[in-house]
Design a protein around this motif. Structure first.
Motif, PDB file in Angstrom:
ATOM      1  N   ARG A  24       0.885  -1.140   0.117  1.00 32.73           N
ATOM      2  CA  ARG A  24       0.053   0.104  -0.255  1.00 32.73           C
ATOM      3  C   ARG A  24       0.993   1.322   0.118  1.00 32.73           C
ATOM      4  NH1 ARG A  24      -1.519  -2.120   4.409  1.00 32.73           N
ATOM      5  NH2 ARG A  24      -2.009  -0.414   5.606  1.00 32.73           N
ATOM      6  N   LEU A  25       1.862   1.267  -0.689  1.00 31.58           N
ATOM      7  CA  LEU A  25       2.852   2.373  -0.738  1.00 31.58           C
ATOM      8  C   LEU A  25       2.469   3.060  -2.032  1.00 31.58           C
ATOM      9  CD1 LEU A  25       6.125   0.588   0.147  1.00 31.58           C
ATOM     10  CD2 LEU A  25       4.604   1.877   1.814  1.00 31.58           C
ATOM     11  N   GLN A  26       2.253   4.604  -1.963  1.00 29.33           N
ATOM     12  CA  GLN A  26       1.788   5.514  -2.996  1.00 29.33           C
ATOM     13  C   GLN A  26       3.274   6.470  -3.329  1.00 29.33           C
ATOM     14  OE1 GLN A  26      -1.628   7.354  -1.575  1.00 29.33           O
ATOM     15  NE2 GLN A  26      -2.632   5.371  -1.322  1.00 29.33           N
ATOM     16  N   GLY A  27       4.101   6.315  -2.479  1.00 31.73           N
ATOM     17  CA  GLY A  27       5.287   7.275  -2.498  1.00 31.73           C
ATOM     18  C   GLY A  27       6.636   6.619  -1.909  1.00 31.73           C
ATOM     19  N   LEU A  28       7.721   7.016  -2.567  1.00 29.06           N
ATOM     20  CA  LEU A  28       8.837   6.869  -2.124  1.00 29.06           C
ATOM     21  C   LEU A  28       9.673   8.120  -1.557  1.00 29.06           C
ATOM     22  CD1 LEU A  28       9.932   3.791  -4.336  1.00 29.06           C
ATOM     23  CD2 LEU A  28       9.132   3.720  -1.938  1.00 29.06           C
ATOM     24  N   ILE A  29      10.612   8.020  -0.297  1.00 29.05           N
ATOM     25  CA  ILE A  29      11.498   8.972  -0.159  1.00 29.05           C
ATOM     26  C   ILE A  29      12.763   8.329  -0.493  1.00 29.05           C
ATOM     27  CG2 ILE A  29      12.453  10.252   1.718  1.00 29.05           C
ATOM     28  CD1 ILE A  29       9.864  10.354   3.083  1.00 29.05           C
ATOM     29  N   LYS A 100       7.541  14.046   3.549  1.00 24.83           N
ATOM     30  CA  LYS A 100       5.880  13.626   3.862  1.00 24.83           C
ATOM     31  C   LYS A 100       4.961  14.820   3.180  1.00 24.83           C
ATOM     32  CE  LYS A 100       2.538  12.728   7.488  1.00 24.83           C
ATOM     33  NZ  LYS A 100       1.696  13.887   7.302  1.00 24.83           N
ATOM     34  N   GLU A 101       5.479  15.981   3.556  1.00 27.10           N
ATOM     35  CA  GLU A 101       4.577  17.271   3.156  1.00 27.10           C
ATOM     36  C   GLU A 101       4.738  17.281   1.758  1.00 27.10           C
ATOM     37  OE1 GLU A 101       6.088  20.228   5.853  1.00 27.10           O
ATOM     38  OE2 GLU A 101       4.800  19.444   7.421  1.00 27.10           O
ATOM     39  N   GLN A 102       6.006  17.121   1.366  1.00 26.13           N
ATOM     40  CA  GLN A 102       6.329  17.324  -0.095  1.00 26.13           C
ATOM     41  C   GLN A 102       5.322  16.221  -0.990  1.00 26.13           C
ATOM     42  OE1 GLN A 102       8.762  19.669  -1.691  1.00 26.13           O
ATOM     43  NE2 GLN A 102       7.571  18.804  -3.461  1.00 26.13           N
ATOM     44  N   LEU A 103       5.403  14.990  -0.594  1.00 26.02           N
ATOM     45  CA  LEU A 103       4.693  13.938  -1.268  1.00 26.02           C
ATOM     46  C   LEU A 103       3.033  14.017  -1.096  1.00 26.02           C
ATOM     47  CD1 LEU A 103       7.170  10.812  -0.278  1.00 26.02           C
ATOM     48  CD2 LEU A 103       6.780  12.124  -2.649  1.00 26.02           C
ATOM     49  N   ASN A 104       2.619  14.763  -0.182  1.00 26.40           N
ATOM     50  CA  ASN A 104       1.257  14.716   0.117  1.00 26.40           C
ATOM     51  C   ASN A 104       0.654  13.626   0.416  1.00 26.40           C
ATOM     52  OD1 ASN A 104      -1.033  16.358   0.832  1.00 26.40           O
ATOM     53  ND2 ASN A 104      -1.703  16.443  -1.341  1.00 26.40           N
ATOM     54  N   LEU A 105       1.264  12.561   1.247  1.00 29.11           N
ATOM     55  CA  LEU A 105       0.536  11.178   1.479  1.00 29.11           C
ATOM     56  C   LEU A 105       0.885  10.892   3.223  1.00 29.11           C
ATOM     57  CD1 LEU A 105       2.578   9.372  -1.157  1.00 29.11           C
ATOM     58  CD2 LEU A 105      -0.110   9.981  -1.204  1.00 29.11           C
ATOM     59  N   LYS A 106      -0.168  10.035   3.548  1.00 30.99           N
ATOM     60  CA  LYS A 106       0.080   9.569   4.939  1.00 30.99           C
ATOM     61  C   LYS A 106       1.409   8.783   5.222  1.00 30.99           C
ATOM     62  CE  LYS A 106      -4.737   9.340   5.705  1.00 30.99           C
ATOM     63  NZ  LYS A 106      -6.138   8.567   5.567  1.00 30.99           N
ATOM     64  N   GLU A 107       1.775   8.836   6.404  1.00 29.97           N
ATOM     65  CA  GLU A 107       2.818   8.170   6.610  1.00 29.97           C
ATOM     66  C   GLU A 107       2.972   6.510   6.243  1.00 29.97           C
ATOM     67  OE1 GLU A 107       1.411   9.778   9.124  1.00 29.97           O
ATOM     68  OE2 GLU A 107       2.530  11.031   9.933  1.00 29.97           O
ATOM     69  N   LYS A 128       7.352   6.359  11.302  1.00 33.59           N
ATOM     70  CA  LYS A 128       6.390   5.583  10.993  1.00 33.59           C
ATOM     71  C   LYS A 128       5.990   5.108   9.475  1.00 33.59           C
ATOM     72  CE  LYS A 128       4.703   5.523  15.463  1.00 33.59           C
ATOM     73  NZ  LYS A 128       5.949   5.402  16.022  1.00 33.59           N
ATOM     74  N   MET A 129       7.124   5.206   8.676  1.00 33.51           N
ATOM     75  CA  MET A 129       6.990   5.005   7.472  1.00 33.51           C
ATOM     76  C   MET A 129       7.549   3.495   7.301  1.00 33.51           C
ATOM     77  SD  MET A 129       8.236   8.610   6.037  1.00 33.51           S
ATOM     78  CE  MET A 129       7.445  10.033   6.298  1.00 33.51           C
TER      79      MET A 129
END
Length: 166
Positions: A24-29, A100-107, A128-129
């Motif tokens: 359930r990952l929608q973004g990657l740091i 997280k703010e840049q991606l605009n996603l939940k942890e 919590k990522m």
């Protein structure tokens, strides 16, 4: 455990769309040094294409690096056409929060990819990522990282032993 990743892979290129969906990952740091580029600032073949394939299906990407060399991080970010933050002071939470703010996603929908346990993995767990450890691109490292590698190897060994027991 704070020191353990959820996944341990050979390279960022092993992070597939199916792995992301499954978790359930929608973004990657993404870390930069020895994760996206080697010590000599070379990006391995296929990284750009990998990033493009993820972006095409809506996966958001952002670079979070501890380096204070803005130009180096900016150069990688431009090649991949993604936003970046540098001088992050990982494993402190502040940089992860900004990303997280840049991606605009939940942890819980963000994976953190890096080659170091003591910065990337601890920071991801504290924030919590979803921590994803990758093997370093090259053995060549900056001095401080060279000192930490033997400690990280012991942690990885323990991690793999606990995975095998399960």
């Amino acid at each position: 455990m704070l020191l353990y990743p959820k996944l341990y892979l050979n390279s960022v290129k092993e992070i597939s769309i199916s792995i992301l969906k499954e978790n359930r990952l929608q973004g990657l740091i993404l870390d930069v040094d020895n994760t996206l580029i080697d010590y000599d600032k070379n990006m391995p073949e296929g990284i750009k294409e990998w990033a493009e394939s993820l972006k095409k299906v809506g996966i958001k990407l952002c670079i979070l690096s501890n380096t204070n060399h803005k130009e180096k991080v900016e150069n990688v970010a431009q090649k991949l056409n993604i936003p970046y933050l540098y001088f992050a002071k990982k494993p402190l939470k502040k940089g992860f929060k900004k990303a997280k703010e840049q991606l605009n996603l939940k942890e819980e929908n963000i994976g953190v990819v890096g080659d170091q346990i003591l910065t990337d993995i601890i920071g991801a767990n504290r924030s919590k990522m979803f921590p994803i450890l990758v093997k370093p691109i090259s053995e060549k490292d900056i001095f401080i990282t060279k000192i930490k590698r033997p400690i990280e190897q012991l942690i990885i060994k323990k991690y793999q032993e606990t995975k095998e027991k399960k």
